[in-house]
Design a protein around this motif. Sequence first.
Motif, PDB file in Angstrom:
ATOM      1  N   VAL A 143       0.850  -1.185   0.000  1.00 28.16           N
ATOM      2  CA  VAL A 143       0.000   0.000   0.000  1.00 28.16           C
ATOM      3  C   VAL A 143       0.887   1.237   0.000  1.00 28.16           C
ATOM      4  O   VAL A 143       1.801   1.364   0.821  1.00 28.16           O
ATOM      5  CB  VAL A 143      -0.931   0.034   1.228  1.00 28.16           C
ATOM      6  CG1 VAL A 143      -1.697   1.353   1.297  1.00 28.16           C
ATOM      7  CG2 VAL A 143      -1.912  -1.136   1.182  1.00 28.16           C
ATOM      8  N   THR A 144       0.634   2.142  -0.951  1.00 24.48           N
ATOM      9  CA  THR A 144       1.358   3.411  -1.038  1.00 24.48           C
ATOM     10  C   THR A 144       0.357   4.555  -1.095  1.00 24.48           C
ATOM     11  O   THR A 144      -0.835   4.347  -1.359  1.00 24.48           O
ATOM     12  CB  THR A 144       2.265   3.448  -2.281  1.00 24.48           C
ATOM     13  OG1 THR A 144       1.475   3.158  -3.447  1.00 24.48           O
ATOM     14  CG2 THR A 144       3.385   2.423  -2.171  1.00 24.48           C
ATOM     15  N   LYS A 145       0.866   5.777  -0.870  1.00 19.22           N
ATOM     16  CA  LYS A 145       0.000   6.947  -0.940  1.00 19.22           C
ATOM     17  C   LYS A 145      -0.042   7.487  -2.362  1.00 19.22           C
ATOM     18  O   LYS A 145       0.919   7.368  -3.114  1.00 19.22           O
ATOM     19  CB  LYS A 145       0.494   8.040   0.013  1.00 19.22           C
ATOM     20  CG  LYS A 145      -0.102   7.977   1.403  1.00 19.22           C
ATOM     21  CD  LYS A 145       0.234   9.226   2.197  1.00 19.22           C
ATOM     22  CE  LYS A 145      -0.491   9.215   3.535  1.00 19.22           C
ATOM     23  NZ  LYS A 145      -0.203  10.448   4.306  1.00 19.22           N
ATOM     24  N   ARG A 146      -1.140   8.110  -2.707  1.00 21.07           N
ATOM     25  CA  ARG A 146      -1.271   8.763  -4.009  1.00 21.07           C
ATOM     26  C   ARG A 146      -1.307  10.279  -3.800  1.00 21.07           C
ATOM     27  O   ARG A 146      -1.837  10.755  -2.777  1.00 21.07           O
ATOM     28  CB  ARG A 146      -2.575   8.339  -4.697  1.00 21.07           C
ATOM     29  CG  ARG A 146      -2.643   6.896  -5.121  1.00 21.07           C
ATOM     30  CD  ARG A 146      -3.924   6.613  -5.899  1.00 21.07           C
ATOM     31  NE  ARG A 146      -5.115   6.668  -5.044  1.00 21.07           N
ATOM     32  CZ  ARG A 146      -6.188   7.393  -5.313  1.00 21.07           C
ATOM     33  NH1 ARG A 146      -6.241   8.157  -6.388  1.00 21.07           N
ATOM     34  NH2 ARG A 146      -7.227   7.384  -4.501  1.00 21.07           N
TER      35      ARG A 146
ATOM     36  N   LYS B 162       4.912   3.399   2.799  1.00 18.94           N
ATOM     37  CA  LYS B 162       4.740   2.062   2.227  1.00 18.94           C
ATOM     38  C   LYS B 162       4.462   1.063   3.349  1.00 18.94           C
ATOM     39  O   LYS B 162       5.163   1.011   4.344  1.00 18.94           O
ATOM     40  CB  LYS B 162       5.977   1.627   1.460  1.00 18.94           C
ATOM     41  CG  LYS B 162       5.844   0.226   0.844  1.00 18.94           C
ATOM     42  CD  LYS B 162       7.151  -0.246   0.235  1.00 18.94           C
ATOM     43  CE  LYS B 162       7.464   0.491  -1.047  1.00 18.94           C
ATOM     44  NZ  LYS B 162       8.645  -0.116  -1.732  1.00 18.94           N
TER      45      LYS B 162
ATOM     46  N   TRP C  45      -0.893  -1.753   9.691  1.00 21.58           N
ATOM     47  CA  TRP C  45      -0.170  -0.478   9.679  1.00 21.58           C
ATOM     48  C   TRP C  45       0.967  -0.472  10.701  1.00 21.58           C
ATOM     49  O   TRP C  45       1.747   0.462  10.737  1.00 21.58           O
ATOM     50  CB  TRP C  45      -1.141   0.658   9.995  1.00 21.58           C
ATOM     51  CG  TRP C  45      -1.385   1.673   8.910  1.00 21.58           C
ATOM     52  CD1 TRP C  45      -1.249   3.019   9.029  1.00 21.58           C
ATOM     53  CD2 TRP C  45      -1.840   1.459   7.580  1.00 21.58           C
ATOM     54  NE1 TRP C  45      -1.595   3.654   7.853  1.00 21.58           N
ATOM     55  CE2 TRP C  45      -1.955   2.709   6.941  1.00 21.58           C
ATOM     56  CE3 TRP C  45      -2.160   0.320   6.836  1.00 21.58           C
ATOM     57  CZ2 TRP C  45      -2.369   2.861   5.617  1.00 21.58           C
ATOM     58  CZ3 TRP C  45      -2.575   0.459   5.533  1.00 21.58           C
ATOM     59  CH2 TRP C  45      -2.668   1.711   4.933  1.00 21.58           C
TER      60      TRP C  45
ATOM     61  N   ASN D 215      -5.564   9.550   0.070  1.00 21.12           N
ATOM     62  CA  ASN D 215      -5.755   8.671  -1.075  1.00 21.12           C
ATOM     63  C   ASN D 215      -4.601   7.675  -1.155  1.00 21.12           C
ATOM     64  O   ASN D 215      -3.432   8.062  -1.042  1.00 21.12           O
ATOM     65  CB  ASN D 215      -5.844   9.480  -2.369  1.00 21.12           C
ATOM     66  CG  ASN D 215      -7.033  10.424  -2.376  1.00 21.12           C
ATOM     67  OD1 ASN D 215      -8.127  10.061  -1.949  1.00 21.12           O
ATOM     68  ND2 ASN D 215      -6.832  11.649  -2.857  1.00 21.12           N
ATOM     69  N   TYR D 216      -4.928   6.407  -1.379  1.00 22.34           N
ATOM     70  CA  TYR D 216      -3.931   5.343  -1.361  1.00 22.34           C
ATOM     71  C   TYR D 216      -4.086   4.430  -2.575  1.00 22.34           C
ATOM     72  O   TYR D 216      -5.105   4.469  -3.287  1.00 22.34           O
ATOM     73  CB  TYR D 216      -4.066   4.508  -0.075  1.00 22.34           C
ATOM     74  CG  TYR D 216      -3.790   5.267   1.196  1.00 22.34           C
ATOM     75  CD1 TYR D 216      -2.527   5.237   1.790  1.00 22.34           C
ATOM     76  CD2 TYR D 216      -4.790   6.007   1.824  1.00 22.34           C
ATOM     77  CE1 TYR D 216      -2.274   5.928   2.968  1.00 22.34           C
ATOM     78  CE2 TYR D 216      -4.546   6.703   3.000  1.00 22.34           C
ATOM     79  CZ  TYR D 216      -3.284   6.644   3.563  1.00 22.34           C
ATOM     80  OH  TYR D 216      -3.026   7.334   4.731  1.00 22.34           O
ATOM     81  N   HIS D 217      -3.067   3.580  -2.770  1.00 20.63           N
ATOM     82  CA  HIS D 217      -3.118   2.591  -3.857  1.00 20.63           C
ATOM     83  C   HIS D 217      -2.690   1.222  -3.328  1.00 20.63           C
ATOM     84  O   HIS D 217      -1.689   1.100  -2.615  1.00 20.63           O
ATOM     85  CB  HIS D 217      -2.200   2.994  -5.012  1.00 20.63           C
ATOM     86  CG  HIS D 217      -2.214   2.005  -6.146  1.00 20.63           C
ATOM     87  ND1 HIS D 217      -3.242   1.940  -7.057  1.00 20.63           N
ATOM     88  CD2 HIS D 217      -1.331   1.020  -6.497  1.00 20.63           C
ATOM     89  CE1 HIS D 217      -2.990   0.967  -7.919  1.00 20.63           C
ATOM     90  NE2 HIS D 217      -1.840   0.392  -7.614  1.00 20.63           N
TER      91      HIS D 217
ATOM     92  N   ASP E  14      -7.214   1.649  -6.365  1.00 22.36           N
ATOM     93  CA  ASP E  14      -7.132   2.899  -5.610  1.00 22.36           C
ATOM     94  C   ASP E  14      -8.222   2.910  -4.541  1.00 22.36           C
ATOM     95  O   ASP E  14      -9.324   2.393  -4.754  1.00 22.36           O
ATOM     96  CB  ASP E  14      -7.321   4.103  -6.535  1.00 22.36           C
ATOM     97  CG  ASP E  14      -6.164   4.276  -7.511  1.00 22.36           C
ATOM     98  OD1 ASP E  14      -5.062   3.773  -7.225  1.00 22.36           O
ATOM     99  OD2 ASP E  14      -6.370   4.901  -8.572  1.00 22.36           O
TER     100      ASP E  14
ATOM    101  N   THR F 150      -9.587   5.254  -0.682  1.00 22.13           N
ATOM    102  CA  THR F 150      -9.474   6.462   0.146  1.00 22.13           C
ATOM    103  C   THR F 150      -9.823   6.133   1.592  1.00 22.13           C
ATOM    104  O   THR F 150     -10.765   5.381   1.860  1.00 22.13           O
ATOM    105  CB  THR F 150     -10.418   7.565  -0.380  1.00 22.13           C
ATOM    106  OG1 THR F 150     -10.047   7.901  -1.721  1.00 22.13           O
ATOM    107  CG2 THR F 150     -10.342   8.806   0.504  1.00 22.13           C
TER     108      THR F 150
END
Length: 345
Positions: free
Chosen positions: A231-234, A241, A263, A272-274, A293, A295
């Motif tokens: 999981v990464t941020k957008r 990460k 986490w 917002n995440y991916h 994607d 949120t």
Amino acid sequence: MNHLKQMLMALLTAFGISFITAVPLHATVGNYGIRPNYSSNQVVKNGQIDIFGTPGSTQNISISVVNKDTKDHRYTVTVNTAYTNNGGTYSYSKKKVSDPSLKIKLANLVSPRVQTVSVPAGKEVDVNFQIKIPKKRFSGYLMGGIGVQPAKGEKAYKTVAKNGTLLTNKFFQGVPLKVRQDKNSTMQPKFRARQVTAFANASGKGQRGVKANLQNYVKGFNGNINAKATVTKRPNDHKFKKTATLTGMSPAPNSNFDYLIDWGSTPLQAGNYHLHVKLTSSDKTQSWVVDKDFTITSADAGKYNKLSGIKPNYLWLWILIAVLVLLLVLGLGIYFGRRNNKKQN
């Protein structure tokens, strides 16, 4: 003699009659064991019954329940449809399962679905079922299992742990089932993420993160899959990460499960995440990629942080108030200072 035996087998097969052959005990837990029996239209491997039959045909399946105790006992034998647990492996301990892609449930093809049998002490009893192969052609697998457990009213099996604790259990044992219309028909799974949402351990022990609901939306199956979720941020924030791995997965056909990405000590933050999941078969011949994607809202971040035991941190608010008070004092000092100067002039 061998020629006569072959002719007899051919005649019996032609009339839909099968010889049942027993295999060694599949499992023994507590004071009883189970053993799958197989016929010419079945493949038994690693204690699993793999059935194949033409559309519309009826196939017989059988298991033996072995009472290893010195007393008579009753056992409930149930056939259930397979689902996937949150460890990513298929199971069949539930009577009711659902998935939007699950159109044919194995349990609905079996008669009788539930049986209760009495097994004398030191004896074994065969339990027989019939499976109706769907008339409509399909590719891939229908999956489920035969579950056996002590019947209602039976006393729990008692054991003593190494630390001396007395344990009482009603053990559930089972035999996995696969149904195909063609012995040579195989199908690999296909995966997608239905949704990704925040979660927390309500016990307040600190676990929080997101859960991705992964779905195998076809009648495909692979019994040994490893996965890594990231999981990464957008957009393009590579500083954040979170990863989580699962090994030895075996998701059931037409099923879904929650893949948890912890986490750790990091509080949830709105944004917002991916999600990126790479799945690979253990023999490296198959691979799948899932991207989605999602949120996390401020409300969800606050809610699940609190559930996991994180208290709101108001330090930033106190700092802001202190700065504002300081600026106010300085502003008032400058204002009155200038006014006094004007009066003196």
